[in-house]
Design an enzyme around this catalytic site. Sequence first.
Site, PDB file in Angstrom:
ATOM      1  N   ARG A 299      30.807  35.925  37.844  1.00 32.70           N
ATOM      2  CA  ARG A 299      29.759  36.598  37.068  1.00 32.70           C
ATOM      3  C   ARG A 299      28.859  35.552  36.431  1.00 32.70           C
ATOM      4  NH1 ARG A 299      32.237  41.883  35.406  1.00 32.70           N
ATOM      5  NH2 ARG A 299      32.917  42.615  37.460  1.00 32.70           N
ATOM      6  N   GLU A 301      26.979  35.294  34.028  1.00 27.82           N
ATOM      7  CA  GLU A 301      26.494  35.801  32.741  1.00 27.82           C
ATOM      8  C   GLU A 301      26.405  34.652  31.766  1.00 27.82           C
ATOM      9  OE1 GLU A 301      28.555  39.683  32.201  1.00 27.82           O
ATOM     10  OE2 GLU A 301      28.271  39.159  30.091  1.00 27.82           O
ATOM     11  N   ARG A 307      35.451  35.860  25.191  1.00 29.97           N
ATOM     12  CA  ARG A 307      36.160  36.619  26.223  1.00 29.97           C
ATOM     13  C   ARG A 307      35.463  36.625  27.581  1.00 29.97           C
ATOM     14  NH1 ARG A 307      35.475  42.839  24.712  1.00 29.97           N
ATOM     15  NH2 ARG A 307      33.246  43.016  25.026  1.00 29.97           N
ATOM     16  N   HIS A 308      34.419  35.796  27.753  1.00 32.09           N
ATOM     17  CA  HIS A 308      33.743  35.765  29.039  1.00 32.09           C
ATOM     18  C   HIS A 308      33.919  34.434  29.750  1.00 32.09           C
ATOM     19  CE1 HIS A 308      31.397  39.212  27.397  1.00 32.09           C
ATOM     20  NE2 HIS A 308      31.489  39.600  28.649  1.00 32.09           N
ATOM     21  N   GLU A 450      37.854  45.896  25.655  1.00 35.93           N
ATOM     22  CA  GLU A 450      37.864  46.553  26.962  1.00 35.93           C
ATOM     23  C   GLU A 450      38.507  45.664  28.014  1.00 35.93           C
ATOM     24  OE1 GLU A 450      34.000  47.146  28.850  1.00 35.93           O
ATOM     25  OE2 GLU A 450      35.255  46.710  30.600  1.00 35.93           O
ATOM     26  N   SER A 453      37.174  48.922  33.512  1.00 36.77           N
ATOM     27  CA  SER A 453      36.128  49.901  33.613  1.00 36.77           C
ATOM     28  C   SER A 453      36.331  50.546  34.966  1.00 36.77           C
ATOM     29  CB  SER A 453      34.791  49.185  33.562  1.00 36.77           C
ATOM     30  OG  SER A 453      33.900  49.875  32.764  1.00 36.77           O
ATOM     31  N   ARG A 501      42.038  37.911  30.695  1.00 39.24           N
ATOM     32  CA  ARG A 501      41.796  38.706  29.491  1.00 39.24           C
ATOM     33  C   ARG A 501      43.036  39.518  29.114  1.00 39.24           C
ATOM     34  NH1 ARG A 501      36.410  42.338  28.629  1.00 39.24           N
ATOM     35  NH2 ARG A 501      35.278  40.414  29.004  1.00 39.24           N
TER      36      ARG A 501
END
Lengths: 527, 298
Positions: A299, A301, A307-308, A450, A453, A501
């Site tokens: 990812r 991002e 947490r990323h 979370e 998903s 995670r």
Amino acid sequence: MQYRAGEEEQQAQSKKALKKQQKEAEKAAKKAEKQAKLAAEQQEADEDDFAKDRYGICPMVQSQQKLDRALVRVQDLTPEKAEQQIWVRARIHTSRAKGKQCFLVLRHQQFTVQALLAVGDRASKQMVKFAANLTKESIIDVEAVVKKVEQKIESCSQQDVELHVERIFVISQSEARLPLQLEDAVRPEGEGDEEGRATVNQDTRLDNRVIDLRTTTSQAIFRLQSGVCQLFRDTLINKGFVEIQTPKIISAASEGGANVFTVSYFKTSAYLAQSPQLYKQMCICADFDKVFCVGPVFRAEDSNTHRHLTEFVGLDIEMAFNYHYHEVIDSITDTMVQIFKGLRDRFQTEIQMVNKQYPSEPFKFLEPTLRLEYKEAVAMLKAAGVEMGDEEDLSTPNEKLLGRLVKDKYDTDFYVLDKYPLAVRPFYTMPDPNNPKYSNSYDMFMRGEEILSGAQRVHDAQLLTERAMHHGIDLEKIKAYIDSFRYGAPPHAGGGIGLERVTMLYLGLHNVRQTSMFPRDPKRLTP
Amino acid sequence: MPMYKSPNVHGHGMNCGEHALQNGEVDPSLKALEERQDEVLRRLYELKATVDGFAKTVTTPDADLDASTPSPGPAESVFKGTADLDSLLGKDLGALRDIVINANPARPPLSLLVLHALLCQRYQVLSSVHVHSSVSAVPPPLLSCLGPRHIDSYARQRFQLGFTLIWKDVSELQMKFSTQSMCPIEGEANVARFLFRLLGAEPQDPAAATQMDCWIDKAVFQLSEGGSKDRAAVLRSLNAALGRSPWLLGQEFSLADIVCACFVLRAGQTTSAPVNVQRWLKSCQNLGHFDCVYPFLQ
């Protein structure tokens, strides 16, 4: 009288020369004496070092010979082996000389044992000196007699025995200056500040990951993580799932254009897969019914949060169902509960070890898993004073608050939130049959964050095309994906979790880099 | 079985239907006799059922039974009062009003199971049972103690009330409802009082209400927590009170009966209990709401 002056000069000169000679002779004599002394000492030393065959630095192990020698692991050094003479390979954790004795602590993974070397009929002064000077982290082979101890050795993992060393050889020497000290690396944060002792900050750890991973805490974390993966696989295999591998170099971005890495692919470009989503679904259309895959997810991002990561390990599930997507939710939550139970029952040692450095509340859950609806969550948040719209997505602080409210009422750290608003979900999410504003989608939370998903997927090519157009997605780019639903596709649903995670949240840690061996984020590409 | 054997007019082992007259027809008088016999038997059965029903009515004043049904089910609605859930529990804002009860599997709260059954008759209740991670395993009857899962359980919004029972390692039974505005309620009796209020059936008369509380306290402090002397004393009080009226508060069945009966049943040795107590326990059983409790008695 000239004759006499010359003589006097000559006499003066010879006096000087004599003095000079005398001085030189003295010097030479001293030097000779010194040399003789040294030689004598050396001889003495050589003579006195009766133990010189029992220690030293081994030549580098290049597989020169096959030694038929059994090495006992530190964790197996227990009172049952008392009085046995055994060989151990371990690292030097600490070494401390005290007069005629040298105390060593030997370490292998999470286990430590005390070893003693004393001048006596088995060890010479030189041998003890050698042992005391060995650098920390060096790997050594030690032959010793296991001895029971009267008082427990609190500072070691093997508390009931110590080793009396007979022979000690270095297999691999460590440089003297270590970039970080292991005892600093396991020190709890608060303790460091209080007693003025050092702790190691995260960047230093990550830069010298090889040493940081040797700590007891790291060993415990990654063994537990291995357990998570193992339990995931075992539970799903027992439920009849098939493990699949999906491609990571793909032609189109699956989740959306923004956060994807581009790679050059011969004369064109390709992307690194943001999730195995599209391929999992194609497997269902290919009649595999229940599949899972474990693999990297990329990812791009640019978030530097706790947490990323830009690359992490995804554990993904996809399942065809009969009539209602809740069949799939039940399957996923049951898998998670089996993982939690497995960790609770079989990894307590590891959990305690991590808690020593990072104390946290034990992880609690309910069986069957608690399932709340999105509308309920909004009502609960509103009752707690939050202002939000009914179809608004949950912000991270709201998720955390909701987690706390659920924990207060039900005392569980894990729950499912069902029926999210359609507007905030990806284009392939199946809308709710009774209310077009909502969808058959769900999120799962651990400790208020979370972790999954998921949703029922649209398995009708027509509806899928509509939804894609509604989201402004280029149909050409997802042609192959839509085509897979044109030849009979079963209703299906699924979801995926991140291994790092889940481990982080289960243990109550606060940064996902602690549970990623060699983490990748926007600022870190190495080691 | 006939009371006496009548000689077979037509032969051995044959019934009259199979015997045709010489012209192939059945004798109509025989047919009529058979029909009369069937009719008499049918009326006898009916009478028996009615008498049984009356017998139960006499011993169980509140039972609202249909006397002709051979096996009676639970009463339609024992409590006729009205209760407003919105004013008792707060308005339904879209979140299921979920009552959470944490109980120790070693001491199942029997009176709460009875109250759950009563609530289910009155309202649309979503019941669930969970096992908390603090407990490693729970015997199967405890997992199904709230009855079978509702078919619509996936649509939480359709229910007026939630009843979530969690088997957990707790020292004291605990109920949570609205954690923002209510502190937890502890103790089976206190939770029972809360649930009873939802049925709108608490006695309006202060004296009766006090008496009800008195009985409940007796059950908790003397029957459950007291020694054998205390237990004997309570049984004597119960016996005396039940000699004067069918239920503890008089003519009306109330929470006092629910709690005391459950605690007496749990204490065991009901066959050696005094006469009125035994009769009263039978009445409770006849109401049908206590069916859920019997699987948990030794």
